[in-house]
Structure formats: structure tokens, C-alpha cells
Design an enzyme around this catalytic site. Structure first.
Site, PDB file in Angstrom:
ATOM      1  N   GLU A 120       0.901  -1.046  -0.169  1.00 36.46           N
ATOM      2  CA  GLU A 120       0.609  -0.186   0.474  1.00 36.46           C
ATOM      3  C   GLU A 120       0.801   1.155   0.146  1.00 36.46           C
ATOM      4  O   GLU A 120       0.605   1.978   0.965  1.00 36.46           O
ATOM      5  CB  GLU A 120      -1.012   0.039   1.636  1.00 36.46           C
ATOM      6  N   GLU A 168      -6.570  -7.903  -0.699  1.00 30.18           N
ATOM      7  CA  GLU A 168      -7.422  -7.769   0.676  1.00 30.18           C
ATOM      8  C   GLU A 168      -8.760  -7.416   0.533  1.00 30.18           C
ATOM      9  O   GLU A 168      -8.980  -6.757   0.028  1.00 30.18           O
ATOM     10  CB  GLU A 168      -6.687  -6.556   1.099  1.00 30.18           C
TER      11      GLU A 168
HETATM   12 ZN   LIG Z   1      -4.001  -3.190   4.133  1.00 32.33          ZN
END
Ligand SMILES: [Zn+2]
Ligand SMILES: [Zn+2]
Ligand SMILES: [Zn+2]
EC number: 3.2.1.23
Lengths: 637, 637, 637
Positions: B142, B317
Site C-alpha cells: 500500500e 485484501e
Molecule cells: Zn492493508
């Protein structure tokens, strides 16, 4: 209950001290708190003490028949001291030094400052320990006020490393307890640990909890150093500290254990304005304060005072008129100052001291009312103080009756919820306050106690929430025969701020018969209906070995009952709290009453006090006449 | 589509790994992402590697028939590394270092940290490049999460000066491009340039835009360094990075070009809570998420993945239950986890990986649900995963059908609007999302594409806004025969963030036939009526060589039409967007449907998926039975 | 009244200057402000001046028949200068340096920067003092804009210590004046004093007031240094400074005394958006601005200009279209630019200069409209400027008539209320503005004057509040024969920010016959009824030697009257203000009129101007036809 006031002789010309003292006595006061901000007058230059003025001030008060509560001046170190050790100030969470120019500009962990405090307390104690006017010592002033418990200084970081080493022994133990394997946060030595601020995103919650525990311990040990000196100098002279309201940054039970008398500073109107109360409550109680604000703190701080020493407590600062520090500062309704005074008495206070004798015309608190105006004329409160003094004289000392209900309060719980609210409307203090209020509006007297308190004397026990359950607590509850209510999130964390093995409520699982599979927080405005109440803010998915006692409209479990113990799996709104109080009281055979809005009652061993906090006259059964707004009624039992 | 999960063997006792692996397979999973936060376990001391545990973990997974997606651990440098180069952390816009204690505590421009990253990636790649269990690499985690794209460190300032020199060649060219003559901001050399923060009032917008471009380039080059090492070590093994949602701080098209598979992290409930959605939407979709949130990102990130390599993408995710990081964290309705899984499949994902296998009982994300609870029992999502896996098995791989509509998305546009909103309610992401939603509620499949994409295959093209128009873009639009919609502020800036010669829409003037004479922003609550819609937030005064197609009640031009191209001169509300979609589809011969609230459809080459995001059962034409809340329906084409 | 514009030749190719100049003249302009941000072009390298372009620019304007207002460039020091003395920047209240990259990046107290300013002003003055095109000098630009009056730098701290020493002579005198005995804040020497920021809680209000006085004095002395140089170089050439709107951070009366012509920068739409106006006002006057915004400042700044020099004033920057800096930036209604221009004329302005000639396509203000668009076509305002110019030509110079009403304005009062609001809704500027508006909606012309102004010519005097009453002020009011209104908190503080001996209103007690025993502030939403108005925000408990003139529904005193002087003991709402204006005017024999919403009138010695700020046509008695929205009417007296 004795009455007193906070007085600053150093603020006034010496030639009016005697007249001030005479007027205090005439108003019905017998105690005077002095000295707690006077360091620059006691020691105007490093090492050069000027005791003359303080000697004369105490002598003048004494001559008038007053006793003094003498404060240590450590909340206001003088500029010369700060200039000698500039790193003594706290560093705020943003990394900025918190400088000189107001008060409380010190870091609890700075060893140099601690040494200076021991020095000034030692000389103060040496000079006045034997003075016949000395009634009590006060340490410092309002620990933690203005967000001063936490500091992120080098001194604090160093002390925290030592605290961690003492707690965990090995760095491996700390890494395991904190779960530092997560995000590669593992340390190789205690020296690598920093305070948990300025991290990129949230720091580890265990890191935060330990930092809060450490910081709380620093407050307690700072206080303990002063207590030791004062005790040695004046064995038998009681020691107090004046706590603040709605304040949970350090464990007041810990500090309470080291002192003799827990006192607090009661500002009902300012607290109403500054805290979470609704717009309607802020309107309806604008000039009275919410009817439970003062009582809640009376019962809370009485519970912080060692029971074995008689649970001594009092009000060190009582609001006598408008204050200066809230967003808005209205004046109390006529009658409220007397009412607040008698409410303290009804909860067993040994003293109420008004802040302050005379409004100062200068500096930060010049808009804070006193018993006198700055021109020495009497302010509105003076007549009320005389009226209260007359009543107190008439009824004599009042001892608390055994309260039917115990409410369990935990500072650690406040930290846990604050560190990890999970839903931003889950506020610990509000939850506890609402539970307290639900008991009080049915006329019950309440003791607010620490989780380690003996609960055997109570007929109902309410634990609004207790995420970390201390050893023995579950067993203590199990041994009770009275109804017990455990709120949501109880038992949801281990001592290391982890989810317990076997899930929440951890070691309360046997007692409650429930396991919490999942929790969810609900945004403001979301309200899920049930019969007579609604689920808001928080709900838990529970599995139990028994059917829920109360469900919502969708048949989801809300309250679970097992052998006298209830587990409430949601944020309880007022309606649900009312329902639960009703059931528990019924089971316990405790009688409830239905009090109109704004009315509260409180019993001592000899009297029943009835207080009208509302702005209207209220007719009450058994009363000859309506009770006017902001008034009280007193009856022997 | 394959299913997987995120797994952290380092968090669990080794003796449960094999059982975990077995249960994953039994649940229908075939992929496991591991390793991306494990630096302190891989290299517990500088230069001392511990591969044993990771070898065994991968082996255990492999033995159970699972493949791994192996992450580089560069999002979580250990404390010893930070202590060795304390200036490696980013400096925030307020000038504060962003320290150790969570994750992402590094500055993309720090050469020393980049060297450390190359080193750790090199050894990781060397060890596992040939491992038969290796399915894919993931770089870091991320990028940009927790506001980490921008840094104002010395390292960043130095790199920015070099970037400017490379872009402009001479300082005179930079001064001219930025308009530094304004307010005497001229530099005499590149060495005089600082980052654009802590200025007295707003910095030059071109200064800001170049700083954002530079920062985005630093992310891309940071990633590219890892990609190069991984590719060399394991030619043919695909590389991914997991992007975030509603995040525009760097140009994902740039990073996407360097990797093989664009993945993203899908948290529909958290995103609904945290972003601009109305109170009604937050209430109606509380436990489902807005029906376009996941789909929007699916289509956006598919468009970030190189088309020539097959537009490979996935969900790295997937929210399996309540999360921990939003203001409020409700639980998904039963069915939503399966629904979200199939929505990804319907958009052509090659994988969906749930975050995470088992909820961690410790550290920052302990309140983030997993497929298992911390006690290893199955969480609510487990059954839904099995159900989804069964469907996926049954239908086999799904390839995207050609979408009728293209939506042009530009990260640079987000920066331009963010730097100079001109009216605080003009939000780029919201504008694009509303346009996307307007297409989706009429049943259209959408590709979200970069401005440099080939648009020739589409039947409708929507450009919500594109302030800076790249070379060739106007010509590309002109060559299309399908309807085109250009939103307000398109063409309003040059590449140097200046107003174009001849005014907006710059080089779109010929195409659109309009010139924008003046713009104005309207405060919240101001709504200027028109027939069937209203003008809010933004309006432009346009002169055109033709009458407006749509006007407001005061006869001011709102939409201008010329040769298939529409220019919308206002912020389009939902009603106006609906009207424009209707007209364009009609012109293009594209069939629309009228979907009830909360219903969405999506076609692959072989199937039609229908999803019910609403909280109620919905009757749909052609369906035997109402579609229950949080459910889906699947039909072959 | 002359018309002009702000022009930046350095922003444009030299070959269009002559055409620009010709068009300015053709549009009716005769003045051009130039040079105020051009330091980097005047002195591109330290000590190397480039006068050529500025010579030619001025020559070009002169040749076209224009005169110039030449600004000193000290608001924008170049980067090379900042790099030579990095500590010249201000330090903000949080301790952060306020760096280069926009404008006003200097600390008023930095001696090195002051020397640089004297140098650049000296060479500028030497070059152009005798130029025949020179009409006026302007010093710097918008002192204090972007919160730049206060600095917490070392330079500021050192200067403040000197200022304190000069004011108090001995540290004992300062300690006494500030009341530093409170909280042990006593200093032993001036060297121990720091600026009042980053204190743990609020600093001493006297500390703050003196810091504000000091900072204001620094602005005045900074300006005075430039004035002295310009006057010596060009005796007789007038000097101006352009003030901002709704800005009270320094004492504009002080700066006004040193210059010849007070000018200000008028942005009615931006001000409406950014200040305290209600949502309804922001809606109703969205594209016109509140009808009193411009007029209020016209009257305020005319009063800042030395009366003995003719109270010369003007508008240096007039909004000609949408601006770029408010949260929302709508366009003016057609007609407003002309209306604003004539409103300035009606208040006696000698010039109105539009900001700016041509909208810049680059840098920070590229979204700020000009008279021309960036492409040199005329913007909407151009026709209105021509129309206004024609009217101005026709009516010739307009001199102010004697206003019937005086409104007393004090910058020190704004600081006192800001430092100690006591209730957060007590805002000084709002109180004064409401009083002004109450007079204007009854058709009265108003002079806004300093407390030291001669008040003998007025027929009504309104003092909205004046906490610190200067010597002689009470006597001056006592000598008046006209009605006087004193608002709440008047006389509530001494010159040292203390409560006066004998309580508020201090030395106004004899005049008013009242003593203020207690004050209270009321939260938003609390409204206590009275006959025709309500008490909100603030109320005082007053004792008086006479019955109140006006009471509330609970019979509490609201207004007290004694010998023509009224003391208003509450925050006056609009209804109460209307009632008081009515009574005072009646007593004074001043005729009032009833103006419809949005209508204002203003008289010069020869004309009556009527302005319609509303969005609707309005019928007015004596007018042939309704007055259209955004229009004006002019009649000879
Ligand atoms: Zn995450
Ligand atoms: Zn206090
Ligand atoms: Zn300006």
C-alpha cells in the site's frame, strides 16, 4: 462538614488580611487553603527564602480562629528555576516544549525538577509542620490539569525505558507482550524504545497503554515524594490533593492510596458546558449543572480515599459564581451555591472550600467569581454560604449510610477505551456517568469503587465496562449473592491489551456464560429497534449456553442472564439502563422511587436530603409545598 | 478466479501452520500472501538473516497445495535500521519527523534507505525465486498509505531540485513555467528551491503540481528498483503491488506499467464511512457499502494494468468482517463477503485474497476481522467463502466483455483540482465516482482508463474533467464516432498549471466549440434551478459558436453540443448526469435498463451477474423470485 | 473620484504595455498602481539593480496620460535575501518558521531585514521621486495579511523585551501591572520575558495585550521608516498604504497618522463568505455582498486618515469579478462593480483602483478576475467601469457631508475581547458591524472614529464597547449634549487589562450611574425574552442609582439611562439595536427613514446616492420606477 475558602494573601495588601480573616469567620468559614501558587514569593531568588509574609498571613488567619490547608507550590515553578533547567518542561505530543508563562510547566519525569520539589517541600514542611494553625497539607494542585500527565521529553523517554525494563525484565518479554512481531516493531533492547508519538499511523495500543500506565505511575511517585517529606515532618497531619472533574489521565485510586483526604474541584456549570451533554441538557441545566455532575464526583473521589482511613474526602474548590474557562460562562441560579454545598455534605464530605475568597482583578482568572467581588463587596454567593453554614451547624456531622449500589470505576478502562474506541461514540466516562445517573434517578445512593474494592456489602453491583479484568475480580463477583450487571467490552482485553484466549469476556466467560464472537460499532444516527429501547453505538454478537434474557426486534441477543449476573452486549441507552436497574432492584429487594426531572435524593445515616436541580418548582409526594427551583429539603430519617 | 488469504506465520506458533494450511485448502483457497511485514524476523540483527522460519512456512503451505504471493518487507524497516539512519524517515508538511512505531516510516527519496531496500529484496529474491510454491511477488505494501507519498525531508528537497533541473534544464525555464515573477518568487539556481510547505500563504500551484509529480515519480522509481531485482531473479514470475482505495496521491497508471498484476485492498464498509457519501447513503448501505465502491475500484485498477499484458488484476485484501480503522466499524450483512467476491469475479479479477486468515489478538489491527477468529474458530465469513468458492469452481474463469462505456481517469487531474479547488465542494474523486455511478445504475459496464488509452472500441466516452489535456488527446476524441462528454474545467490548465492561451478549454476549444469566459463556485446550499436538474457547486460562463443544448431556468448555457461532443459547463448533479447518459446511450444505440435502488449488473463474456446491495428483497423483471438482500444472481449469457 | 487599476508590467511582454495603457485611459482610468511585488525584477541579484524595465513601464503609462501609484516592494523579499538572513522570517505561534514561496515572509522586528527595506526604498525613492508620472507612493502591501503581524522569533522576543523596558522602566512595575504574583509568574529582569506562546494553558492576558500592542507598534514603526525615506525624497507626494478588510491585528489609527491617504482592498463577496454572516445572509447577498460590508470599511478607513489632512482615503483594490481565495467564489451580479465604485464615491473616496487590470494566467492568483481576461479580452466588469467613469465625470468630486452619527472604533478593544472573550460568541467586529448596520438601515450616514476623535459635531454617538477607556474619554462624553450609547463591557478593564477599582465600567461609572456586579455569557441557542427583543450571548448584573430604562421579561435591567447617556448591559440583538437607534434619533431630532431590505442611502454635500444591494427590484417612495437589483440611483440634494 467544615466550610472554607481558597485565599491568596500574596495577591492583596497586607493591611486587609485581618479584615478578610474576620469576614471569613463571620461568613461561617473555618478553613483557608493558601500557598499553593506562591513559589516566586517564598523563594524570589534561588536559595533566598522570604517567609515573613507567609508567617504573618498564617498568623493573621490563626488569630481570627481559622485553620489553614497549606499547599506545596510545585505547580508553579518560578522563571529562574525554568531558566536553570530548560529541559524540565514537558514536551507535548507534537514535539513542542510547553513553556513558562502559565502553570504546570514541568515534566513529571525530570529528576532535576523532582529534586527541586523535594527541596522546596522540605523547607516548607520544616517551617510550618508544628504551626498550630495547620489543618492539612495539599500537594501541588490539580495534577494533570491542562493535559500535563503525558510528556514526550527526553526525561520521560528515559524513565519509560526504565519502567519497561522493570515491568518486563527482558526485551523478549516486552516484544511478546506487545505483539511487536506485527509490523516488525520488535526491539533488540529497552534502549531502542521511544514514546508512542509522532508515529506514521497509530502506535501499538499496548505501547500506548504502557505509556499511560507509566505516566500515571510518574504522577503517583511524584506525589509520593512530597507525601513522604510532609509525613515525616508532621506525623498525623492529614495530606490531601485536589483532583479535577471528568479527568482520567492518571489513576486516582493510586494517588488516593498515598494521601489521607481526597478532595476535588467542583465546577458544575463549566463541566456541563465542556463535556458530552446534549444540547437539551445544556439548556435545561444551564445555571444549575446536570444534577449528577457534582454527586458523581463526590461518590467517585470518596471511593478513591482509603476506606481503612475512613474514606475521607471533600471539595477543595467550589464554584461560587460564573467561571472564566468554559466556552460560555453563565451564572448559577440563586440558591445553587448553597445547594451544591449541601449536596457535598449529603455525600459525606468533611469540607467544602470555595474558590476563591475574593475575585482577583488581574491575570488569567480575573473573570472567575469569588465570594467577594474584586472591590471587596460581597458577591451573590455570600448569603448562600451563610445559609449553608447555618444548616450545617444545625445538623452536625453527617456520615454516609451504606449505599445499596456499587458502581465499579477503572482508570485503566478509560485508557483502554480511549486508546481503542473502535467506534468514536464509545466514551468510557459517558458510559459510567449514564449508569450512575440511571441509579440516581431511581433514588439510589451509590458508591463508586475501584475494581479491587470489597463488594460484599452491596445489594446491586454495576460494572459499566471493565476491559481488563484484574486477577480475582471474576471470583469476587461469583461470590456475590446480589444482582450484578457487566457492560459491553468487559473482559475483552488481557493485561497486555490483547484479545484473551477463548475470546471476550475472557475470565468472565464462566461467570456470564457468554462468548463474544464479534463486535461492531454503529455510526451516530443508526438506531436498531427493540421493545422499549434501541441499540445504538455498539453491539456484540454473543454465543451463550442459554437464551438471551432481552433481545432486539430482530431477535438478536442484547442482555444475557446467568445466576444473578447479567452481561449487556450493547451500548445501553437510557431506556435499557432504566429497565435493567428496575429488574436488578426488584431482584435485590431494593426499593426505588420515581423522581421527577431534576430531583435527586441522598441519605446520610441521619437525614434525607432532597435537591431540586430543575429550573421549575416541583411538587413531591409527602412535601407540604412545591420545592422551588435550585432549592433543597432536609429531613431526619 | 482464485481465492486466497493474507497470512502471517510469524504471528502464530509453528505447530499450527500445517493445520492452518489444511483448513485454507478445505475452505477453497489456493493462494496465500505472506512476508510483507516480516523484516524484523527475516533480519533480526543487521546482516544476520533468519530464513529458517520462512523456509518452513512456505514449505508447509506448499505441502498443503497452496501457492504463495511473497511480499518484500520494505514497508516496515526494523528499529535497528531506523536508528542507523535516523534521517530516513519522512518529514511531514508541518516539519515533524514521522518516527518508528507503526509502519511506512520512510522517505521515498532517501538514498540510504533505497540501498537497504535493494539489499533486502535481492536476498529475498535470491532465496525464493526458484521455489515451486512461488506464485507472485508483491512489492512493499500500500504505497502512500497514511499520507506517506509526500515528504519534506532534506533527502526529498535534494531529489526535487534534481528533478526540476532534469525537467526544465535552466532555472529561467522553470521561473517562466511557474510564473515566478509573480510575488518575486524567482530563483537564481535550482539549489535555491525548497519544497512548497510552510509558506506564509499558499505556495505557487505549479510549484505544488511539480512537487506532486516529483513525489509520484519517486514512488514509481522506488517500486521499479524492486521490480528490476525481482524480474532478474525470477523471469516470468508475475509482480504485483496492492493499491489502496479512493487514493490518488501518486499516479497508479505509472506504477501499473511496471508491474504485471494490479491488485487493490477492498474495504467497502470502511470506505463508505470515511468518504464523502451522504448521511442517507451511509445509513442505507451501512452494512453493504455503496454499490459502486468495489466495482469502481475494480474497473479503475484493471485499467491501471498493462492492457498488452492482459489487464491482469485482483483483490489482494478483501474485507471479511468489521474492520478497525474507520470512525465506526459495523459488520457486513450476511452474504456480503460472498457478494463482494463474486463482484470481483464479474469484473475479471484473477484473484481475491481475504485479509486476513486469522484475526490477530495483539497490536494495531486486533479489532480487524479475519476468516478465523483469534481463537481459531471460523468467523462469519468462512461459510460465505466456501459458497463463493463453489460458484467459482462451477463457472470457471471469467473474461471481461467489451464494455460499452469508457470513463477517463487522471491522477494529475486529481492533483490539479486538489491544489486549486477554487470552490471547496469541487472534489475530483466525487465527480468521477458520480459519473461512474450514473452509468452503472443504467446497467452499463464501464472501463476506467487513462487519458492515453485507446478509446476506439467504446460506444460512449465520459471525461468527468481533465484540466490538463495531454498532447494528442483532443485529436483522439475528434477521431471518435461515438458520443463524448467532457465535464467542467476540462482543458482549463496548461501542462505548467497556467490558464491556456485563448482561455479554457484550451486545445479542446475546436472540438467543443466553446470558450470559458469565467467560472464561479457556489457555496453549499446554493442551487440554481433548471428543468429536471439544478446547478450547484460550479458554473462556467461560456461563449460558443452554437446555442447551448441545455440551459437552466435563467437561460444560461449548461451543456453545449457539437458533432457528438458535449461540454458540460456546470458541476453535474445526479439528475443532469442521468439525462446526459440517457442521451448519449440513445445516440450510441446502447441499451439501458432501469435498475431498482441498490441493484447492479455486470457481464462477463459468458455470464450476467446481478447483485443486490440493498437491505431489502427486490423483485426484478425476469426473475422467478425476489432477490434477497445482500445476494447475487448468476445467469449464462 | 479617480479610477485606476493595479498593473504588473513585469508580468507581460513589453510590447503590449502601450496598448494596455491606451485601453486603460479609454476605459476611464487615470491611475495605475505598480511595483509593489517587483523586488526580484528591480534587484535580481544582490546589489545589482535593473531599473530599465520599470523606467520604460512608467514612461509608457505616463505617455498615455496615466499617473502611477508606486509601491515599495518590501512585501516580497527575493529568495537570495532570505537565504542571506534565514532568521528574517517570522516564527508562527506553533514555533515554525514561515518560509519563502509566497509573500510576507518577514518578521517586522528583524533589524537586518529592516535595513534591507530602508536600502531598497531609498534607491526606489531616489530614482522616481521627481518623476512627473508619480502620483502617490504605497508602502509595502496589506500589512498583516496572512496572519503576519505576530511573530515569535528571537528578533521579536528581543524587541519585545526592549519595548517592555521602555514601557515599564522597572521589572517590578511590569510584575505589578501584569499581576505576575498570580501563579508565580514574576520576572526578575526584562531579559527573562518570552513571547506569550506555547504556554501550558492560557498566558497572562496582560502579557498578551502588551504583546499585541508591541506587535502593532512594530508594524507602525516599520511603516514609518519607509514613510520617512519617501517624504524626504519627495516632499509633498502623498503616501498611502492599502489596508485589508475585517482586520484588526494592528492599530490602523496609528499607521493612518503617518500616511496621507488611507486606502483599503475591497472584496465584498469574499468577505461575505469568510466572516460571521448567517447562512441566510450568505444566500441572499451571494453575488452582491452584505450591503454594509464596503460602506463599513469606507467609513472606518476614512476615520483612520488624519482629519487635519482632509481625511483622504480610497479603495486601492476593488473586486472586479470572482476572486480566488474564499471557500467559494461566486461572480458579482451584473451592475455590482459599478455599484461598489459609486458607493466608494458616495463615502468621499478620492480613488478606486480595480485589482487588477488583466487576470494573470499563472501563479497563485490565476483564478482572480481582472478588468481583462488573460487573453486580453474585456471581462464583464469593463462595461461597468466605463459606466461608473461616466457618472463620476458627470458629478465631479464629492465631499462628505457631516454625518449625524459617530461610531467609536478601537483596535485595542478588538484585542482585549479577542484575548478574553469570556463567551465564545462575543466578537468585537460583529458587535461594531451590527451597530453600524442598525444605523445604516435607518438611512443614517456614519463616521467611524477613534476614541480620541473630536465628537462635538455629531448628533448621536455609539460606542459598541470600549473595555479600556482612554484618559479624557469619559469627560469628552460628559461634555456632549447629544445622545450617547455605551455597549456592554465598556470600562471593564484598566490600561493593564485588570478589573478597575470599584468595578466596571470604571471611570464611566459617574457618567452612566451604573456598576457592573457580575457578567455572564450565554451559550448559542439560549435566548432570554424581553419585550420586542431577546437577551443572548452576554448579560451583566448592574446596580444603578436609577431604575433601568429597559428591562427583560424577568424584570432584570437591560439598558440604563442617565442624562442622555445609555449603558446597554447585554449583547444587543438587532431588535434592541433598532429600538435604541430609534430612541436616540428621536431625542436628537435626527430624521430616520425605513429602508427596504438591501437598500442603503448615502449623502455627500451635493448628492443623495441610493443603492439596491438586494437581488430583486425594489419600489421606493418618490422614485418613478422600481430600482433594479444591483443598481443605484443618484439625485442632487
Ligand atoms: Zn492493508
Ligand atoms: Zn482550580
Ligand atoms: Zn490584495
Amino acid at each position: 462538614m467544615k466550610l472554607g475558602c481558597c485565599y491568596y494573601p500574596e495577591h492583596w495588601p497586607e493591611d486587609i488580611w485581618a479584615e478578610d480573616a474576620r469576614r471569613m469567620r463571620a461568613m461561617g468559614l473555618s478553613l483557608v487553603r493558601i500557598g499553593e501558587f506562591a513559589w516566586s514569593r517564598i523563594e524570589p531568588e534561588p536559595g533566598h527564602y522570604d517567609w515573613g509574609w507567609l508567617d504573618r498571613a498564617i498568623e493573621t488567619l490563626h488569630a481570627a480562629g481559622l485553620k489553614v490547608i497549606l499547599g506545596t507550590p510545585t505547580a508553579t515553578p518560578p522563571k529562574w528555576l525554568v531558566d536553570r533547567m530548560p529541559d524540565m518542561v514537558a514536551i507535548d505530543e507534537q514535539g513542542r516544549p510547553r513553556g513558562f508563562g502559565s502553570r504546570r510547566h514541568y515534566c513529571f519525569s525530570h529528576e532535576g525538577y523532582r529534586a527541586e520539589c523535594r527541596r522546596i517541600v522540605t523547607v516548607l514542611a520544616a517551617r510550618y509542620a508544628k504551626h498550630p494553625a495547620l489543618h492539612m497539607w495539599q500537594t501541588d494542585n490539580e495534577y494533570g490539569c491542562h493535559d500535563t500527565v503525558l510528556s514526550f521529553s527526553h526525561a520521560a523517554a528515559a524513565a519509560f525505558r526504565g519502567w519497561c525494563a522493570a515491568r518486563y525484565g527482558t526485551i523478549a518479554a516486552l516484544n511478546a507482550a506487545w505483539g511487536n512481531v506485527f509490523w516488525s516493531m520488535e526491539y533488540r533492547s529497552f534502549a531502542e524504545i521511544d514514546p508512542p508519538h509522532l508515529t506514521v499511523t497509530e502506535a501499538n495500543p499496548t505501547h500506548w497503554l504502557d505509556y499511560r500506565r507509566f505516566a500515571s505511575d510518574q504522577v503517583a511517585s511524584f506525589n509520593r515524594e512530597q507525601v513522604a517529606i510532609l509525613r515525616e515532618a508532621a506525623p498525623g497531619t492529614p495530606i490531601t490533593h485536589n483532583f479535577m472533574g471528568f479527568f482520567t489521565e492518571f489513576d486516582h485510586h493510586d494517588v488516593g492510596r498515598d494521601i489521607d483526604v481526597a478532595t476535588w474541584d467542583s465546577y458544575p456549570l463549566g463541566f456541563l458546558e465542556q463535556f458530552w451533554f446534549s444540547q437539551a441538557e445544556k439548556r435545561d441545566y444551564l445555571r444549575q449543572g446536570h444534577p449528577d455532575i457534582a454527586a458523581f464526583h463526590h461518590d467517585l473521589y470518596r471511593g478513591c480515599s482509603p476506606k481503612e482511613a475512613g474514606s475521607r474526602w471533600g471539595v477543595m474548590e467550589q464554584q461560587p459564581g460564573p467561571v472564566n474557562w468554559a466556552r460560555f460562562n453563565p451564572a448559577p441560579l440563586p440558591g445553587m451555591v448553597a445547594l451544591w454545598t449541601l449536596e457535598a455534605c449529603a455525600h459525606g464530605a468533611e469540607l467544602t472550600s470555595y474558590f476563591r475568597w475574593r475575585q482577583a482583578p488581574f491575570a488569567q482568572e480575573q473573570m472567575h467569581a469569588g465570594l467577594l467581588r474584586p472591590d471587596s463587596t460581597e458577591a451573590e454567593a455570600a448569603d448562600e454560604v451563610r445559609a449553608a453554614a447555618a444548616v450545617l451547624d444545625a445538623i452536625g456531622p453527617q456520615a454516609c449510610a451504606q449505599a445499596p449500589a456499587a458502581l465499579v470505576f477503572s482508570y485503566e478502562a478509560a485508557w483502554v477505551i480511549g486508546i481503542q474506541p473502535q467506534g468514536q461514540s464509545f466514551r468510557y466516562l459517558e458510559l459510567v456517568f449514564e449508569a450512575y445517573s440511571a441509579l440516581r434517578i431511581r433514588g439510589l445512593d451509590v458508591d463508586i469503587v475501584s475494581p479491587d474494592a470489597d463488594l460484599s456489602a452491596y445489594r446491586m453491583v454495576v460494572v459499566p465496562t471493565l476491559p481488563i479484568v484484574p486477577d480475582g475480580f471474576a471470583e469476587k463477583l461469583a461470590a456475590l449473592s446480589c444482582p450484578v450487571l457487566l457492560g459491553p467490552r468487559s473482559g475483552s482485553k488481557t493485561d497486555s491489551f490483547c484479545i484473551p484466549d477463548g475470546l471476550a469476556p475472557g475470565n468472565l466467560r464462566d461467570l456470564t456464560g457468554v462468548t463474544v464472537n464479534r463486535v461492531e460499532s454503529l455510526r451516530d444516527g443508526v438506531s436498531e429497534p427493540a421493545d422499549g429501547f434501541a441499540v445504538t453505538r455498539w453491539r456484540e454478537d454473543v454465543v451463550a449456553d442459554h437464551a438471551p434474557e432481552i433481545t432486539d426486534a430482530a431477535a438478536r441477543g442484547v442482555v444475557y442472564y446467568k445466576d444473578g449476573v447479567r452481561y449487556c452486549a450493547v451500548w445501553p441507552d437510557r431506556d435499557l439502563l432504566a429497565l435493567l436497574v428496575e429488574r436488578m432492584a426488584h431482584e435485590a429487594g431494593v426499593e426505588l422511587c420515581d423522581l421527577p426531572a431534576g430531583i435527586r435524593v441522598r441519605r446520610t445515616q441521619t437525614h434525607v436530603f432532597t435537591f431540586n436541580y430543575s429550573g421549575q418548582s416541583v411538587s413531591l409526594p409527602g412535601f407540604d409545598a412545591p420545592l422551588p427551583p435550585a432549592s433543597w429539603h432536609l429531613a431526619p430519617l
